[in-house]
Write a protein that holds these residues in place. Structure first.
Motif, PDB file in Angstrom:
ATOM      1  N   TYR A 189       1.427  -1.614   5.101  1.00  0.00           N
ATOM      2  CA  TYR A 189       1.063  -1.442   6.502  1.00  0.00           C
ATOM      3  C   TYR A 189      -0.153  -2.307   6.833  1.00  0.00           C
ATOM      4  O   TYR A 189      -0.394  -2.656   7.971  1.00  0.00           O
ATOM      5  N   ALA A 190      -0.928  -2.643   5.794  1.00  0.00           N
ATOM      6  CA  ALA A 190      -2.177  -3.362   6.035  1.00  0.00           C
ATOM      7  C   ALA A 190      -1.919  -4.836   6.342  1.00  0.00           C
ATOM      8  O   ALA A 190      -2.564  -5.415   7.207  1.00  0.00           O
ATOM      9  N   ASP A 213       0.773  -1.242   0.000  1.00  0.00           N
ATOM     10  CA  ASP A 213       0.000   0.000   0.000  1.00  0.00           C
ATOM     11  C   ASP A 213       0.806   1.294   0.000  1.00  0.00           C
ATOM     12  O   ASP A 213       0.238   2.368  -0.060  1.00  0.00           O
ATOM     13  N   LEU A 247       3.555  -9.341   6.087  1.00  0.00           N
ATOM     14  CA  LEU A 247       4.609  -8.886   5.178  1.00  0.00           C
ATOM     15  C   LEU A 247       5.436  -7.736   5.759  1.00  0.00           C
ATOM     16  O   LEU A 247       6.194  -7.099   5.047  1.00  0.00           O
ATOM     17  N   TRP A 248       5.274  -7.481   7.054  1.00  0.00           N
ATOM     18  CA  TRP A 248       5.982  -6.338   7.620  1.00  0.00           C
ATOM     19  C   TRP A 248       7.492  -6.505   7.611  1.00  0.00           C
ATOM     20  O   TRP A 248       8.219  -5.532   7.644  1.00  0.00           O
ATOM     21  N   ASN A 249       7.967  -7.750   7.605  1.00  0.00           N
ATOM     22  CA  ASN A 249       9.426  -7.913   7.551  1.00  0.00           C
ATOM     23  C   ASN A 249       9.901  -8.209   6.128  1.00  0.00           C
ATOM     24  O   ASN A 249      11.038  -8.612   5.929  1.00  0.00           O
ATOM     25  N   ALA A 250       9.020  -8.036   5.150  1.00  0.00           N
ATOM     26  CA  ALA A 250       9.396  -8.352   3.769  1.00  0.00           C
ATOM     27  C   ALA A 250       9.774  -7.081   3.013  1.00  0.00           C
ATOM     28  O   ALA A 250       9.169  -6.033   3.204  1.00  0.00           O
ATOM     29  N   ASP A 251      10.782  -7.206   2.179  1.00  0.00           N
ATOM     30  CA  ASP A 251      11.157  -6.110   1.284  1.00  0.00           C
ATOM     31  C   ASP A 251      10.863  -6.569  -0.129  1.00  0.00           C
ATOM     32  O   ASP A 251      11.218  -7.682  -0.490  1.00  0.00           O
TER      33      ASP A 251
END
Lengths: 408, 160
Positions: B82-83, B53, B87-91
């Motif tokens: 952020y949603a 997002d 996946l917060w630790n994914a780049d």
């Protein structure tokens, strides 16, 4: 029309609308309320109808400079944009270089980095609140924050050798170990303040480093209660910040804001927890979030973060193992294998990201810095539109935007 | 690399197989090179179906001094979400290459409003024109800057 103008229509009572063109003003860059940053604001009466940020007054070309300096000599200049949080800005650089080299620092270095990064987070937040307070006419905050900050800065200088910009992190560890003992002069100086606030003397016996740091953390934890009464619970502050500059969760996501601003809008995103690095996976702490996303919440999130940082430092000092603090002394002409790497960390102002490309030489081929302040830029015109002119300082300062960091 | 990322990468490969020109997937970076003709389509898919997002950064890289010496400019969008907490630790980064002689491309601000200022920075630092950008003007450089875009390798800082 920018994309940001999609904002929901807010009804404005245009008392002063005489049909004339709005008054356009330059807010900054010499204005003390913005630092080295200008906003071009259009006013209709007291209402801001448009605000366009104009950064770049302190652009120094850090990214270009990084291509001309070696991997190691890049460290001191890369931390210059954020002298308040110099550990924060160069942290991902060091992590990315380590990724490219395929090395990991020794355990003790990981803890020392964590301690340093958290100390800097607190000193940076104290600086933020000092200015936030003074621009709302609350000068007690300014004096308190700067007084307290001094003792934490002393601590960083004890570890890193400099009050600010210590170039402490290097690929493969930290530059030097923390001292075993604290100089008696420093303890005496802190004790003078300690006695003034608490009424009794500090007792840490043999001036052991760990015990001194723990004592300082405990003292500041108590001091934060005073801050609560003095600032966050004060009428002036609440009236000027509550329900002002509300950033809804979906807008925070859409604009891609970071740090305390993002968390105040209810997104529990913190790289220390969701993308942990170095010693953070071993430490226990909370990520504070806000509910309304207004100026008050943004301040409260920062305030609570300081408490968590103190918790982290106390834990890290306790858990820190003995051992080496860096892999080996890197030659000044260190060569990094070719490749591309991305690293991101949670600096004081939010997510700091680096993209580094190496062609195998002694200098980086490309260093891209994506600092948190730059990513806060879209929030400025968004929040200021339809705000009152008197609300510009609380909105601007609640974002914790730092012009030098954004400009690089 | 985050484990949650693998199914998304497979999904992307299935759907846009021919548009994906190259892929680097390791612990240092996850970067997918996308064909320019499918760029907007891929971007919209990533935004709407996979939940990326916001844009964390838009990087320009002048490739003229790499080992291959390509007269190209690479544009990299570093995506974030952020949603989707998984996946917060994914780049994830998507990239494409532009001919350095005529660096004109399309803006992705209509898909990711958060890349507005990032694209402006690439515009002034590399001279890349993003068509459809709402306000493509100077951001960090002074208004009177008349030299070539400074992050091009051709530009030599004074005193060197």
């Amino acid at each position: 029309m920018t994309v940001l103008e999609e904002r929901k229509e807010v009804k404005v009572v245009e008392v002063f609308d005489t049909g004339e063109a709005p008054l356009t003003l330059s807010y900054g860059p010499q204005h003390p309320g913005t630092g080295h940053f200008r906003m071009i604001i259009s006013l209709r009466g007291d209402t801001v109808v448009d605000a366009q940020p104009d950064p770049g007054f302190v652009h120094r070309g850090e990214e270009k400079m990084a291509e001309y300096k070696t991997w190691i000599t890049n460290i001191p200049h890369l931390e210059r944009p954020v002298i308040l949080d110099s550990a924060g800005i160069q942290y991902p650089y060091v992590l990315a270089v380590e990724k490219l080299m395929g090395v990991e620092p020794p355990e003790r270095a990981k803890y020392l980095r964590t301690i340093m990064a958290e100390l800097q987070r607190i000193t940076s937040h104290l600086y933020w609140f000092a200015l936030y307070g003074i621009f709302l006419g609350h000068s007690t905050t300014f004096l308190w924050c700067f007084t307290d900050r001094e003792y934490l800065v002393d601590l960083t200088s004890l570890i890193g050798g400099q009050r600010i910009t210590h170039a402490y992190f290097v690929p493969g560890g930290v530059r030097n170990d923390a001292p075993k003992k604290v100089p008696p002069g420093l303890v005496r100086e802190f004790n003078r303040y300690y006695r003034m606030v608490t009424g009794h003397d500090l007792n840490i016996g043999d001036n052991d480093f760990g015990r001194y740091v723990t004592a300082v953390c405990e003292f500041f934890d108590g001091r934060l209660d005073d801050y609560w009464d003095m600032l966050f619970n004060s009428e002036i502050f609440i009236h000027r910040t509550k329900n002002i500059g509300v950033l809804e969760r979906e807008d925070a996501v859409r604009l891609g804001v970071v740090g305390t601003t993002l968390r105040a809008s209810g997104v529990k995103y913190d790289n220390r927890v969701c993308n942990p690095y170095d010693a953070y996976p071993y430490l226990k702490f909370e990520v504070p979030v806000g509910e309304r996303g207004d100026c008050y919440d943004r301040a409260i999130v920062g305030f609570k973060e300081m408490r968590e940082s103190l918790k982290i430092i106390a834990q890290a000092v306790e858990m820190m193992p003995d051992g080496p603090v860096k892999l080996k002394q890197h030659p000044i002409n260190l060569r990094v294998p070719a490749g591309e790497a991305v690293a991101r960390t949670e600096a004081a102002r939010g997510e700091m990201m680096y993209y580094i490309r190496s062609e195998g030489g002694d200098k980086p081929y490309r260093v891209k810095i994506s600092p948190p302040s730059f990513r806060l830029l879209p929030a400025i015109p968004y929040l200021l539109r339809n705000a009152q002119i008197a609300d510009i300082p609380p909105i601007y300062w609640s974002l914790n935007y730092w012009p030098v960091e954004a400009d690089r | 690399m985050s484990e949650a990322l693998q199914p998304l990468l497979d999904d992307l490969a299935n759907r846009f197989g021919e548009a994906i020109k190259s892929k680097i997937v390791d612990r240092k970076i996850v970067k997918i090179e996308v064909g320019r003709e499918k760029l907007k389509e891929v971007a919209r898919y990533l935004r709407e179906k996979q939940g990326w997002d916001h844009v964390k950064a838009v990087t320009g890289v002048d490739l003229s001094r790499t080992s291959k010496k390509e007269k190209m400019i690479e544009i990299i969008y570093h995506l974030g979400t952020y949603a989707n907490e998984a996946l917060w630790n994914a780049d994830l980064a998507i990239s494409y290459k532009l001919d350095a002689a005529s660096p004109v491309t399309e803006s992705l601000t209509s898909i990711w409003p958060s890349c507005e200022y990032h694209e402006r920075e690439v515009f002034e630092m590399f001279g890349v024109r993003f068509e459809g950008h709402p306000n493509l003007s100077k951001l960090l450089l002074p208004e009177y800057w008349s030299d070539i875009p400074p992050l091009l390798k051709e530009y030599e800082p004074a005193g060197r």
